[in-house]
Design a protein around this motif. Sequence first.
Motif, PDB file in Angstrom:
ATOM      1  N   UNK A   3      36.643 -18.595 -11.859  1.00  0.00           N
ATOM      2  CA  UNK A   3      37.743 -19.678 -11.527  1.00  0.00           C
ATOM      3  C   UNK A   3      36.966 -20.428 -10.347  1.00  0.00           C
ATOM      4  N   UNK A   4      36.491 -19.921  -9.190  1.00  0.00           N
ATOM      5  CA  UNK A   4      35.706 -20.449  -8.180  1.00  0.00           C
ATOM      6  C   UNK A   4      34.645 -21.157  -8.733  1.00  0.00           C
ATOM      7  N   UNK A   5      33.987 -20.886  -9.723  1.00  0.00           N
ATOM      8  CA  UNK A   5      32.699 -21.720 -10.150  1.00  0.00           C
ATOM      9  C   UNK A   5      33.125 -22.909 -11.510  1.00  0.00           C
ATOM     10  N   UNK A   6      34.227 -22.695 -12.110  1.00  0.00           N
ATOM     11  CA  UNK A   6      34.816 -23.614 -12.772  1.00  0.00           C
ATOM     12  C   UNK A   6      35.028 -24.846 -12.116  1.00  0.00           C
ATOM     13  N   UNK A   7      35.314 -25.919 -13.185  1.00  0.00           N
ATOM     14  CA  UNK A   7      35.772 -27.303 -12.822  1.00  0.00           C
ATOM     15  C   UNK A   7      36.472 -28.197 -13.773  1.00  0.00           C
ATOM     16  N   UNK A  50      42.306 -22.957  -7.510  1.00  0.00           N
ATOM     17  CA  UNK A  50      42.203 -24.118  -8.543  1.00  0.00           C
ATOM     18  C   UNK A  50      42.645 -25.551  -7.866  1.00  0.00           C
ATOM     19  N   UNK A  51      43.391 -25.518  -6.913  1.00  0.00           N
ATOM     20  CA  UNK A  51      43.602 -26.886  -6.324  1.00  0.00           C
ATOM     21  C   UNK A  51      42.150 -27.506  -5.715  1.00  0.00           C
ATOM     22  N   UNK A  52      41.204 -26.550  -5.517  1.00  0.00           N
ATOM     23  CA  UNK A  52      40.065 -27.022  -4.985  1.00  0.00           C
ATOM     24  C   UNK A  52      39.045 -27.361  -6.328  1.00  0.00           C
ATOM     25  N   UNK A  53      39.392 -26.951  -7.399  1.00  0.00           N
ATOM     26  CA  UNK A  53      38.519 -27.210  -8.667  1.00  0.00           C
ATOM     27  C   UNK A  53      38.917 -28.033  -9.441  1.00  0.00           C
ATOM     28  N   UNK A  54      40.031 -28.874  -9.303  1.00  0.00           N
ATOM     29  CA  UNK A  54      40.672 -29.967 -10.387  1.00  0.00           C
ATOM     30  C   UNK A  54      41.258 -30.903  -9.373  1.00  0.00           C
ATOM     31  N   UNK A  55      41.454 -32.307  -9.999  1.00  0.00           N
ATOM     32  CA  UNK A  55      42.137 -33.397  -9.264  1.00  0.00           C
ATOM     33  C   UNK A  55      43.304 -33.491 -10.214  1.00  0.00           C
TER      34      UNK A  55
END
Length: 215
Positions: free
Chosen positions: A145-149, A69-74
């Motif tokens: 989760x890997x594909x979500x943003x 999730x740290x890679x998928x959201x700011x």
Amino acid sequence: MTDAARRGPARWLPYAGAALALCLAVLALVAMTASRADGADPDAGSADAGFARDMAVHHQQAVELSFIVRERTDDEEVRRLAYDIINTQANQRGMLLGQLEAWGLPKSSQRPPMAWMGHDMDTDYEPRDGALMPGMATDTELDRLRKAKGKDAEVLFLELMTEHHRAGVDMAQGAVDLADDPLTVRLAQGMVRGQRSEMKLMADMLAARGAGSGR
């Protein structure tokens, strides 16, 4: 300088923090083991050993979810929670594996997960799609989760981690009730308190994003 370049060093902080947490866990375990009163170590079939093995696996996935999730959201709130989970659960996982090492026990077993709790995995829970124990995300959910943003990733992470913590609390409480080793009991008690607190926080975070607390 680009935004990605500015964030570059920060992206490695969780990895460095997790490594430091493991080192601190080993040092803490050595200190606690040295101060433990003499007595028989738990055997391979004990609740203590079963809890250490199963919770180490459970924690490993929590750390994985948090890195994803740290890679998928700011969003800083979600990233901060994920960072805390990475460090706390990597630390605890190091302690659990260190206990098994200190007891001279293998880190895996042929017994079904959670058998030490009296669970019959044939009737109480059926492992599926990579989810070996209750609360664990399936491989399909990990891929989602890997594909979500952005907000979608935040909500999915919070929902998955809430279920993960709920089952983790049940397992840790089982260790509080069944384990004999004082260090195991204290560690499990800390997990119950910490994960319940994070579940309350995640419920608030989900509400703020217009979502419920379940999958």
